[in-house]
Design an enzyme around this catalytic site. Sequence first.
Site, PDB file in Angstrom:
ATOM      1  N   CYS A   2      13.549 -89.465  61.229  1.00 15.84           N
ATOM      2  CA  CYS A   2      12.608 -88.700  62.289  1.00 15.84           C
ATOM      3  C   CYS A   2      12.287 -87.470  61.870  1.00 15.84           C
ATOM      4  O   CYS A   2      13.118 -87.301  62.182  1.00 15.84           O
ATOM      5  CB  CYS A   2      12.177 -89.630  63.684  1.00 15.84           C
ATOM      6  SG  CYS A   2      12.308 -91.174  63.403  1.00 15.84           S
ATOM      7  N   ARG A  16       5.121 -86.594  66.569  1.00 19.23           N
ATOM      8  CA  ARG A  16       6.380 -86.959  65.366  1.00 19.23           C
ATOM      9  C   ARG A  16       6.506 -87.540  64.081  1.00 19.23           C
ATOM     10  O   ARG A  16       5.368 -88.280  64.302  1.00 19.23           O
ATOM     11  CB  ARG A  16       7.789 -88.059  66.299  1.00 19.23           C
ATOM     12  CG  ARG A  16       7.060 -89.110  67.097  1.00 19.23           C
ATOM     13  CD  ARG A  16       7.534 -90.526  66.158  1.00 19.23           C
ATOM     14  NE  ARG A  16       8.774 -90.498  65.713  1.00 19.23           N
ATOM     15  CZ  ARG A  16      10.075 -91.411  66.433  1.00 19.23           C
ATOM     16  NH1 ARG A  16       9.279 -91.625  68.133  1.00 19.23           N
ATOM     17  NH2 ARG A  16      11.002 -91.317  66.563  1.00 19.23           N
ATOM     18  N   ASN A  79      16.715 -91.094  65.983  1.00 16.59           N
ATOM     19  CA  ASN A  79      17.261 -91.372  65.982  1.00 16.59           C
ATOM     20  C   ASN A  79      18.965 -90.480  65.706  1.00 16.59           C
ATOM     21  O   ASN A  79      18.595 -89.621  65.013  1.00 16.59           O
ATOM     22  CB  ASN A  79      17.839 -92.089  64.655  1.00 16.59           C
ATOM     23  CG  ASN A  79      17.303 -94.022  64.758  1.00 16.59           C
ATOM     24  OD1 ASN A  79      17.117 -94.475  65.498  1.00 16.59           O
ATOM     25  ND2 ASN A  79      17.175 -94.488  63.648  1.00 16.59           N
TER      26      ASN A  79
END
Length: 324
Positions: A2, A16, A79
């Site tokens: 991401c 995002r 992540n």
Amino acid sequence: MCTAAAYKTKDFYFGRTLDDKCSYGEEVVMTPRNFPFYFREMGCMDRHYAMIGMAHVEQDYPLYYDAVNEMGLAIAGLNFVESACYRASERGKENIAFFELIPWILGSCATVKECMERLKRINLTGSPFNDRLPTAQLHWIIADHMEAITLESVAEGIFVYDNPVGILTNKPSFPDQMFHLNNYMGLSAKAPRNCFAKGLKLDVYSGGMGAIGLPGDLSSQSRFVRAAFVKMNSVAGDSEDASVGQFFHILGSVEQQKGCCELEDGEYQTTIYTSCCNTARGIYYYTTYGNRQITAVHMYRENIEGESLCCHPLILKEQIRMQN
């Protein structure tokens, strides 16, 4: 994988991309001031700032991926696999499970400065939400209209870093992401000058040679460099339409198209959704992989004094406007 960004024109915008091989049933969720948040070790927060963001709702609990509160403080979790390290509960600390961090901070903090004071007392635990949902390894970008920080919980401890570019991707750790920008200090939005060798005639043979050398692959480090360059050089008008449109163009520079990132199981990673929130007005905008039209959910058109979650399922099918 991401990418998150903080961007300021007249107002402050935060959002995002979520890049993965499948959706997890996320939706836009507004949590009103009187919705009770029950924390594993910190009791109940029965009144707090209202917030809006993207979340998977499990057992009537919003598991936020990214969110903004009514004071304009924003957080996104990305992540951080094989690097994030959580701890067992520690006496004398505010023991917060990783999935509780966003409501814990957004419920009680109005600014990044207030958040930083709160983080001095925090201990992040790896307690999973339930047996179905494993512990997610994350790090976070936290921002308001004045500044941005990155929070990482690793084996050496919990670290809070100033984030001067307002960008975060995945691995490596944030200090290494920032250090890698040194390799690109020669990049410019202007057409290049010949610095290759004296006496060798080289020409600018094409338009669009500004930023030549900017990495174009989909790795997290390359996405960090590309998003940072595009954002830091971005020019947008102050209107809402211009600012929101430009924000989606910034994150569009790192979106993942199906077929370009094949995983070991034969699936493909794509940009599941892209978000942009006007933190001053409480308007949460999004697009999905299957719907490129920008859709908006307004926090203040809901009952922010309520006690129940306000959920808006994502519009996933392409909305095409026929002009003739």
